[in-house]
Design a protein around this motif. Structure first.
Motif, PDB file in Angstrom:
ATOM      1  N   GLY A   1      -1.043 -33.781 -17.776  1.00 35.19           N
ATOM      2  CA  GLY A   1       0.311 -34.203 -18.145  1.00 35.19           C
ATOM      3  C   GLY A   1       1.380 -33.304 -17.551  1.00 35.19           C
ATOM      4  N   ASP A   2       1.130 -31.985 -17.576  1.00 30.54           N
ATOM      5  CA  ASP A   2       2.087 -31.023 -17.017  1.00 30.54           C
ATOM      6  C   ASP A   2       2.278 -31.230 -15.518  1.00 30.54           C
ATOM      7  N   ASN A   3       1.287 -31.836 -14.882  1.00 29.00           N
ATOM      8  CA  ASN A   3       1.355 -32.081 -13.434  1.00 29.00           C
ATOM      9  C   ASN A   3       1.595 -33.554 -13.101  1.00 29.00           C
ATOM     10  N   ASP A   4       2.032 -34.318 -14.113  1.00 27.33           N
ATOM     11  CA  ASP A   4       2.331 -35.750 -13.932  1.00 27.33           C
ATOM     12  C   ASP A   4       1.148 -36.538 -13.377  1.00 27.33           C
ATOM     13  N   ILE A   5      -0.037 -36.225 -13.879  1.00 25.13           N
ATOM     14  CA  ILE A   5      -1.252 -36.916 -13.444  1.00 25.13           C
ATOM     15  C   ILE A   5      -1.743 -37.809 -14.578  1.00 25.13           C
ATOM     16  N   SER A   6      -2.052 -39.045 -14.246  1.00 24.78           N
ATOM     17  CA  SER A   6      -2.628 -39.959 -15.226  1.00 24.78           C
ATOM     18  C   SER A   6      -4.054 -39.511 -15.528  1.00 24.78           C
ATOM     19  N   CYS A   7      -4.407 -39.441 -16.823  1.00 24.76           N
ATOM     20  CA  CYS A   7      -5.717 -38.910 -17.200  1.00 24.76           C
ATOM     21  C   CYS A   7      -6.290 -39.695 -18.368  1.00 24.76           C
ATOM     22  N   GLU A   8      -7.545 -40.066 -18.241  1.00 24.11           N
ATOM     23  CA  GLU A   8      -8.223 -40.802 -19.307  1.00 24.11           C
ATOM     24  C   GLU A   8      -9.494 -40.043 -19.676  1.00 24.11           C
ATOM     25  N   ILE A   9      -9.736 -39.868 -20.981  1.00 29.67           N
ATOM     26  CA  ILE A   9     -10.923 -39.159 -21.449  1.00 29.67           C
ATOM     27  C   ILE A   9     -11.941 -40.154 -22.005  1.00 29.67           C
ATOM     28  N   LEU A  10     -13.165 -40.071 -21.526  1.00 31.54           N
ATOM     29  CA  LEU A  10     -14.239 -40.916 -22.053  1.00 31.54           C
ATOM     30  C   LEU A  10     -15.304 -40.005 -22.668  1.00 31.54           C
ATOM     31  N   VAL A  11     -15.550 -40.168 -23.952  1.00 31.02           N
ATOM     32  CA  VAL A  11     -16.592 -39.396 -24.627  1.00 31.02           C
ATOM     33  C   VAL A  11     -17.683 -40.365 -25.065  1.00 31.02           C
ATOM     34  N   GLU A  12     -18.882 -40.148 -24.553  1.00 31.15           N
ATOM     35  CA  GLU A  12     -19.992 -41.035 -24.902  1.00 31.15           C
ATOM     36  C   GLU A  12     -21.241 -40.215 -25.173  1.00 31.15           C
ATOM     37  N   GLU A  13     -22.119 -40.781 -25.998  1.00 30.28           N
ATOM     38  CA  GLU A  13     -23.426 -40.169 -26.235  1.00 30.28           C
ATOM     39  C   GLU A  13     -24.461 -40.927 -25.400  1.00 30.28           C
ATOM     40  N   SER A  14     -25.425 -40.185 -24.873  1.00 32.90           N
ATOM     41  CA  SER A  14     -26.406 -40.840 -24.007  1.00 32.90           C
ATOM     42  C   SER A  14     -27.737 -40.098 -24.029  1.00 32.90           C
ATOM     43  N   TYR A  15     -28.834 -40.887 -23.990  1.00 37.09           N
ATOM     44  CA  TYR A  15     -30.169 -40.303 -23.861  1.00 37.09           C
ATOM     45  C   TYR A  15     -30.415 -39.870 -22.414  1.00 37.09           C
ATOM     46  N   GLN A  16     -29.665 -40.454 -21.466  1.00 31.19           N
ATOM     47  CA  GLN A  16     -29.782 -40.083 -20.047  1.00 31.19           C
ATOM     48  C   GLN A  16     -28.382 -39.811 -19.516  1.00 31.19           C
ATOM     49  N   PRO A  17     -27.815 -38.636 -19.846  1.00 35.94           N
ATOM     50  CA  PRO A  17     -26.423 -38.363 -19.487  1.00 35.94           C
ATOM     51  C   PRO A  17     -26.135 -38.434 -17.990  1.00 35.94           C
ATOM     52  N   ASP A  18     -27.105 -37.999 -17.170  1.00 38.09           N
ATOM     53  CA  ASP A  18     -26.889 -38.049 -15.721  1.00 38.09           C
ATOM     54  C   ASP A  18     -26.683 -39.482 -15.243  1.00 38.09           C
ATOM     55  N   LYS A  19     -27.509 -40.394 -15.760  1.00 38.20           N
ATOM     56  CA  LYS A  19     -27.413 -41.806 -15.388  1.00 38.20           C
ATOM     57  C   LYS A  19     -26.084 -42.398 -15.885  1.00 38.20           C
ATOM     58  N   THR A  20     -25.687 -42.031 -17.115  1.00 36.02           N
ATOM     59  CA  THR A  20     -24.442 -42.533 -17.687  1.00 36.02           C
ATOM     60  C   THR A  20     -23.233 -42.055 -16.885  1.00 36.02           C
ATOM     61  N   ILE A  21     -23.251 -40.795 -16.457  1.00 37.85           N
ATOM     62  CA  ILE A  21     -22.152 -40.261 -15.641  1.00 37.85           C
ATOM     63  C   ILE A  21     -21.965 -41.095 -14.384  1.00 37.85           C
ATOM     64  N   VAL A  22     -23.069 -41.355 -13.682  1.00 39.92           N
ATOM     65  CA  VAL A  22     -22.990 -42.112 -12.426  1.00 39.92           C
ATOM     66  C   VAL A  22     -22.567 -43.560 -12.678  1.00 39.92           C
ATOM     67  N   GLU A  23     -23.119 -44.178 -13.711  1.00 42.13           N
ATOM     68  CA  GLU A  23     -22.745 -45.565 -14.028  1.00 42.13           C
ATOM     69  C   GLU A  23     -21.255 -45.680 -14.331  1.00 42.13           C
ATOM     70  N   LEU A  24     -20.717 -44.715 -15.086  1.00 45.88           N
ATOM     71  CA  LEU A  24     -19.288 -44.758 -15.415  1.00 45.88           C
ATOM     72  C   LEU A  24     -18.427 -44.479 -14.190  1.00 45.88           C
ATOM     73  N   ALA A  25     -18.895 -43.598 -13.307  1.00 42.68           N
ATOM     74  CA  ALA A  25     -18.146 -43.323 -12.070  1.00 42.68           C
ATOM     75  C   ALA A  25     -18.041 -44.593 -11.230  1.00 42.68           C
ATOM     76  N   TYR A  26     -19.122 -45.379 -11.169  1.00 44.51           N
ATOM     77  CA  TYR A  26     -19.073 -46.667 -10.469  1.00 44.51           C
ATOM     78  C   TYR A  26     -18.176 -47.655 -11.209  1.00 44.51           C
ATOM     79  N   LYS A  27     -18.318 -47.713 -12.533  1.00 43.45           N
ATOM     80  CA  LYS A  27     -17.563 -48.675 -13.339  1.00 43.45           C
ATOM     81  C   LYS A  27     -16.056 -48.489 -13.153  1.00 43.45           C
ATOM     82  N   TYR A  28     -15.623 -47.225 -13.085  1.00 42.44           N
ATOM     83  CA  TYR A  28     -14.193 -46.937 -12.935  1.00 42.44           C
ATOM     84  C   TYR A  28     -13.774 -46.827 -11.471  1.00 42.44           C
ATOM     85  N   LYS A  29     -14.692 -47.218 -10.580  1.00 41.90           N
ATOM     86  CA  LYS A  29     -14.423 -47.245  -9.141  1.00 41.90           C
ATOM     87  C   LYS A  29     -13.909 -45.897  -8.619  1.00 41.90           C
ATOM     88  N   ALA A  30     -14.581 -44.842  -9.056  1.00 35.73           N
ATOM     89  CA  ALA A  30     -14.196 -43.498  -8.624  1.00 35.73           C
ATOM     90  C   ALA A  30     -14.507 -43.309  -7.140  1.00 35.73           C
TER      91      ALA A  30
END
Length: 294
Positions: free
Chosen positions: A81-110
């Motif tokens: 916010g101090d740098n005028d950057i749009s920021c969204e926080i996603l907090v999720e629980e996962s049995y396979q956090p590595d897989k979830t990280i990558v899936e969300l990166a694709y989902k949000y078109k990172a």
């Protein structure tokens, strides 16, 4: 503060994976600098690992971890916010956090996924099977791994080349960075071979990358380097330190002429490097979509 390396000048979405620990401080700073230089949005991925166990135990553990990381997430939001950057926080629980990280990166078109470097045996040793290593194993196109206290200036970059498709993709990336990054000055193209008998081939690979770079990004100085010896990861990280580079670019899982950029070498480079490491996977056709193993 100097501007960060502008990895992908056209970045619109930056995924930042953090567990809320100080190990990811460098990654947070890098994400903010990069978002500033690209006018990009940051999507923060705080994935809480849960183990199979009783539902009650799992729930109380996850709740405690959420509470622990909340202040860290709040600080990221404030910094953005101090740098005028749009920021969204996603907090999720996962049995396979590595897989979830990558899936969300694709989902949000990172365009790029930024992570900190962990390792219970110290910052200089990346544990095999660590979260960072697992995420890279899923083959996301661009993963930037940043040591805890490192801030990149983006003036000097080491490019590891071995003739593989992933290595070619890394060369393309460095040229794009050279065209779009006003503060980049020098690129060292390094090819490592095990024996003297292959040194001429290694020299040719390094020179070919430099020739291409000079043609397409004439504002950057390109220097070919060929080294003999093993392990390759030691030579790459040592050369990066000698040349005082800000970043190492390396292919993810290529199988090129010298078998240099296999996954384990890339992983070891990340663990040993004094600087940020950008892991580039060869470009897949858009219609292929993410390839994620269970």
């Amino acid at each position: 503060i100097m501007n960060s390396t502008r990895v992908m000048n056209a970045s619109k979405v930056i995924a930042l994976a953090t567990d809320g620990s100080s190990y990811t401080d460098g990654a947070v700073q890098e994400a903010v600098f990069l978002a500033q230089s690209c006018g990009a949005k940051i999507v923060v991925l705080n994935i809480i690992p849960i183990d199979s166990g009783s539902a009650t135990a799992v729930h109380s553990s996850a709740t405690a971890m959420r509470k622990e990381s909340k202040k860290y997430m709040d600080d990221i939001v404030k910094l953005a916010g101090d740098n005028d950057i749009s920021c969204e926080i996603l907090v999720e629980e996962s049995y396979q956090p590595d897989k979830t990280i990558v899936e969300l990166a694709y989902k949000y078109k990172a365009d790029i996924l930024i992570m900190g470097r962990h390792g219970k045996q110290g910052l200089l040793k990346l544990l095999v099977g660590s979260m960072t290593s697992k995420v890279i194993g899923h083959g996301f196109p661009k993963v930037l791994v940043v040591p805890k206290d490192f801030t990149s200036r983006g003036e000097r970059v080491l490019l590891a080349v071995d003739g593989s498709e992933a290595s070619t993709a890394a060369t393309d990336e460095i040229i794009g960075m050279g065209l779009n990054c006003s503060n980049m000055k020098e690129v060292y193209a390094l090819s490592v071979t095990r024996s003297e008998s292959n040194l001429a081939d290694a020299e040719a690979l390094a020179e070919a990358a430099c020739t291409r770079g000079r043609e397409l990004a004439p504002n950057i100085s390109f220097y070919p380097l060929a080294r003999t010896g093993r392990p390759a990861a030691d030579i790459i990280s040592r050369t990066a330190e000698e040349k005082q580079v800000d970043m190492i670019l390396i292919g993810g899982h290529g199988k090129g002429l010298t078998k240099l950029l296999m996954g384990h070498v890339t992983e070891k480079v990340i663990g040993k490097a004094h600087c940020a490491v950008l892991v580039i996977e060869k470009k897949k056709a858009e219609e292929d979509g993410p390839e994620i193993d269970g």
